[in-house]
Design a protein around this motif. Sequence first.
Motif, short mmCIF file in Angstrom:
data_model
loop_
_atom_site.label_atom_id
_atom_site.label_comp_id
_atom_site.label_asym_id
_atom_site.label_seq_id
_atom_site.Cartn_x
_atom_site.Cartn_y
_atom_site.Cartn_z
N GLY A 53 0.83 -1.20 0.00
CA GLY A 53 0.00 0.00 0.00
C GLY A 53 0.86 1.23 0.00
O GLY A 53 2.01 1.18 0.39
N LEU A 58 -3.67 3.73 5.61
CA LEU A 58 -4.70 2.89 5.00
C LEU A 58 -4.49 1.42 5.35
O LEU A 58 -5.40 0.63 5.40
CB LEU A 58 -4.63 3.06 3.49
CG LEU A 58 -5.96 3.29 2.83
CD1 LEU A 58 -5.74 4.13 1.60
CD2 LEU A 58 -6.60 2.00 2.45
N ILE A 59 -3.25 1.10 5.62
CA ILE A 59 -2.92 -0.29 5.80
C ILE A 59 -2.86 -0.68 7.27
O ILE A 59 -3.32 -1.73 7.66
CB ILE A 59 -1.54 -0.58 5.16
CG1 ILE A 59 -1.55 -0.13 3.72
CG2 ILE A 59 -1.21 -2.03 5.25
CD1 ILE A 59 -2.50 -0.87 2.87
N ARG A 64 -10.80 -4.69 11.73
CA ARG A 64 -11.75 -3.97 10.92
C ARG A 64 -12.69 -3.19 11.85
O ARG A 64 -13.27 -3.74 12.76
CB ARG A 64 -12.54 -4.99 10.14
CG ARG A 64 -13.60 -4.38 9.33
CD ARG A 64 -14.59 -5.44 8.96
NE ARG A 64 -15.70 -4.78 8.34
CZ ARG A 64 -15.65 -4.33 7.12
NH1 ARG A 64 -14.58 -4.50 6.41
NH2 ARG A 64 -16.68 -3.72 6.60
N SER A 78 -12.03 -8.51 3.49
CA SER A 78 -11.30 -7.34 3.03
C SER A 78 -11.34 -6.27 4.10
O SER A 78 -12.37 -6.04 4.74
CB SER A 78 -11.91 -6.81 1.75
OG SER A 78 -13.19 -6.32 1.99
N PHE A 80 -11.08 -3.02 3.94
CA PHE A 80 -11.92 -1.88 3.64
C PHE A 80 -12.91 -2.27 2.57
O PHE A 80 -12.53 -2.83 1.55
CB PHE A 80 -11.08 -0.72 3.12
CG PHE A 80 -10.37 0.04 4.19
CD1 PHE A 80 -10.97 1.11 4.78
CD2 PHE A 80 -9.12 -0.33 4.59
CE1 PHE A 80 -10.33 1.81 5.77
CE2 PHE A 80 -8.47 0.37 5.57
CZ PHE A 80 -9.09 1.44 6.17
N SER A 81 -14.15 -1.93 2.77
CA SER A 81 -15.12 -2.17 1.71
C SER A 81 -15.06 -1.00 0.74
O SER A 81 -14.41 0.00 0.99
CB SER A 81 -16.51 -2.30 2.30
OG SER A 81 -16.91 -1.07 2.81
N VAL A 85 -13.46 2.91 1.25
CA VAL A 85 -12.41 3.53 0.43
C VAL A 85 -12.93 4.81 -0.20
O VAL A 85 -12.23 5.82 -0.30
CB VAL A 85 -11.93 2.54 -0.65
CG1 VAL A 85 -10.85 3.18 -1.49
CG2 VAL A 85 -11.41 1.29 -0.03
N SER A 232 -7.11 -2.28 -2.43
CA SER A 232 -8.07 -2.92 -1.54
C SER A 232 -8.72 -4.13 -2.23
O SER A 232 -9.19 -5.04 -1.56
CB SER A 232 -9.13 -1.94 -1.09
OG SER A 232 -10.12 -1.82 -2.06
N ARG A 235 -5.87 -6.99 -1.95
CA ARG A 235 -5.18 -7.23 -0.70
C ARG A 235 -5.53 -8.57 -0.03
O ARG A 235 -4.63 -9.32 0.32
CB ARG A 235 -5.41 -6.08 0.28
CG ARG A 235 -4.57 -6.24 1.53
CD ARG A 235 -4.92 -5.25 2.59
NE ARG A 235 -4.61 -3.92 2.21
CZ ARG A 235 -5.51 -2.95 2.11
NH1 ARG A 235 -6.75 -3.19 2.36
NH2 ARG A 235 -5.16 -1.74 1.77
N SER B 159 -13.60 -10.17 -2.21
CA SER B 159 -13.19 -8.79 -2.44
C SER B 159 -13.70 -8.32 -3.80
O SER B 159 -14.09 -7.17 -3.96
CB SER B 159 -11.68 -8.65 -2.34
OG SER B 159 -11.06 -9.34 -3.37
N TYR B 163 -16.31 -5.24 -4.36
CA TYR B 163 -16.03 -4.16 -5.31
C TYR B 163 -17.20 -3.99 -6.28
O TYR B 163 -17.65 -2.87 -6.52
CB TYR B 163 -14.75 -4.49 -6.08
CG TYR B 163 -14.49 -3.53 -7.18
CD1 TYR B 163 -14.02 -2.25 -6.90
CD2 TYR B 163 -14.71 -3.87 -8.50
CE1 TYR B 163 -13.78 -1.35 -7.89
CE2 TYR B 163 -14.49 -2.97 -9.51
CZ TYR B 163 -14.02 -1.72 -9.20
OH TYR B 163 -13.80 -0.82 -10.19
#
Lengths: 279, 195
Positions: A53, A58-59, A64, A78, A80-81, A85, A232, A235, B159, B163
């Motif tokens: 990243g 952010l990392i 979560r 994940s 961040f959804s 982001v 993201s 990751r 993921s 997205y």
Amino acid sequence: MFIHSALGSTEIALLDKSTSRDRLWNRTPLSSLSGITEQRAELCTWDRLLILGRTAELIVQPARNSMAGRASTELESSLFSGAEVEFLAEDDMVVIVPSLRMDTLHLICGDFGPFMPQVPTSVPLWLGIAMKKRGKCRLRAPEWMSVENLTQVLELERESPQEFQPLPFHYVEVSRLLLDNARDDLIDVYMVQTLIEDIRNVRFHKVQSGLQNLSGKTHAVKLKNLAAMEVSLIRPFFVRALEKFYLHDDEELVQPSQTETDTPLASVDRLSRRVLRPR
Amino acid sequence: MANNYYDLDDILMEEEYVSVHFRFEAKGLGVLDPGSEHDDIEAGAVVDIPLWLAHDLCLRKFITIKLPYFYNERIRKEIQADASCVDLGRWCPYFYEMGLRLAPISPDQTLGSFLLYCLQRRYKEMLCKSLTVALTTAPKFLTLLTKEEIQLFEAARDSMKAYNKWWFQGARLERAPVLGRKRRLNALLSSFELT
């Protein structure tokens, strides 16, 4: 959370947002990183995360934390959804042309304004969108969102299979937000939309083909100019895969005299990727 | 040796049987061998015992380990031919973990590098498939994967799903779950009051 009584209900929502944003940033202090890296077991993971990243904030978020008390079972994997982001992307600055007269706004993240009709000023994207929704301003598209620039970027992306072109870190989200909320302020909307979609696809394909060249000897992968959404997206899979490779690539387990070798093409590719150049 | 004492997968993996070769006579261990007629295991007998037991006994040099059939020469040839089509999930859902555990104690020196090679080959195929697969249906090749690979695959698919959800979402306003609960609580109370 505090409410400024002098401002109307519109500004309450804005202030509210800026406080929760600041809290999100404060929750991830950089100093906690050094404490964590002392533990050997986690060392490799954190290293890899940091290199993958671009912004540490952010990392370096160990667990979560869902932002609006939202149940987060389905997206557990994940960190961040997409919505989160996007939330971070709303801090990017954007130039607006206000159509009202207003004094300077004193927010936690800074002072913005004063706003004069037809005088361009720069505000965070969330503020710009909130004002746009109420018809108080026009948004001005950032320079990189012009058709000429995007066409050029797309061509360069297609020509160089190994490198990523420099685009804003949040280009996916910012363009999405602008296209959703300020369609009438943009020039050549359809062209811009198509170009950004193409760029996104080309880049994502590149990420995918780049990650295929991973091998046991890879301890870090340098991906320069990768955007937030792309990071993201890959990751969860990628971090796990690197962990597996790390486990299997133990000196004691793997004898130096390997009979099986990778295909020559892939290994050449891999070598060129592994070189870590200074910025 | 154990990475995480409470890891369920780790426990299940250690339950897998491996055949071992006893180097000495073992008094009173006949229970381990279902086919045995005596209370003792003779020197040189071949018995199937769980991995957790085999690991400790091997460290004390009581036994030598014979690798399970899914690490033998024939399977290795199959994996070299086309790694991603091999049905590892059916042979052993803990193919990699077990291999990692066996590699330092087994006489076969090439096991470690074989596992790494296998992982590399299968990883590439999985990367392609997991990001492009249809999001609704369970893909057919999921049955070919080991436990570890399924987790990896699902991470990638989730993921991608998240997205897509963000990209194609309709309404941008989300309702906090707290609100719904509160209202239902009120409704319950009011109905209670009425009766």
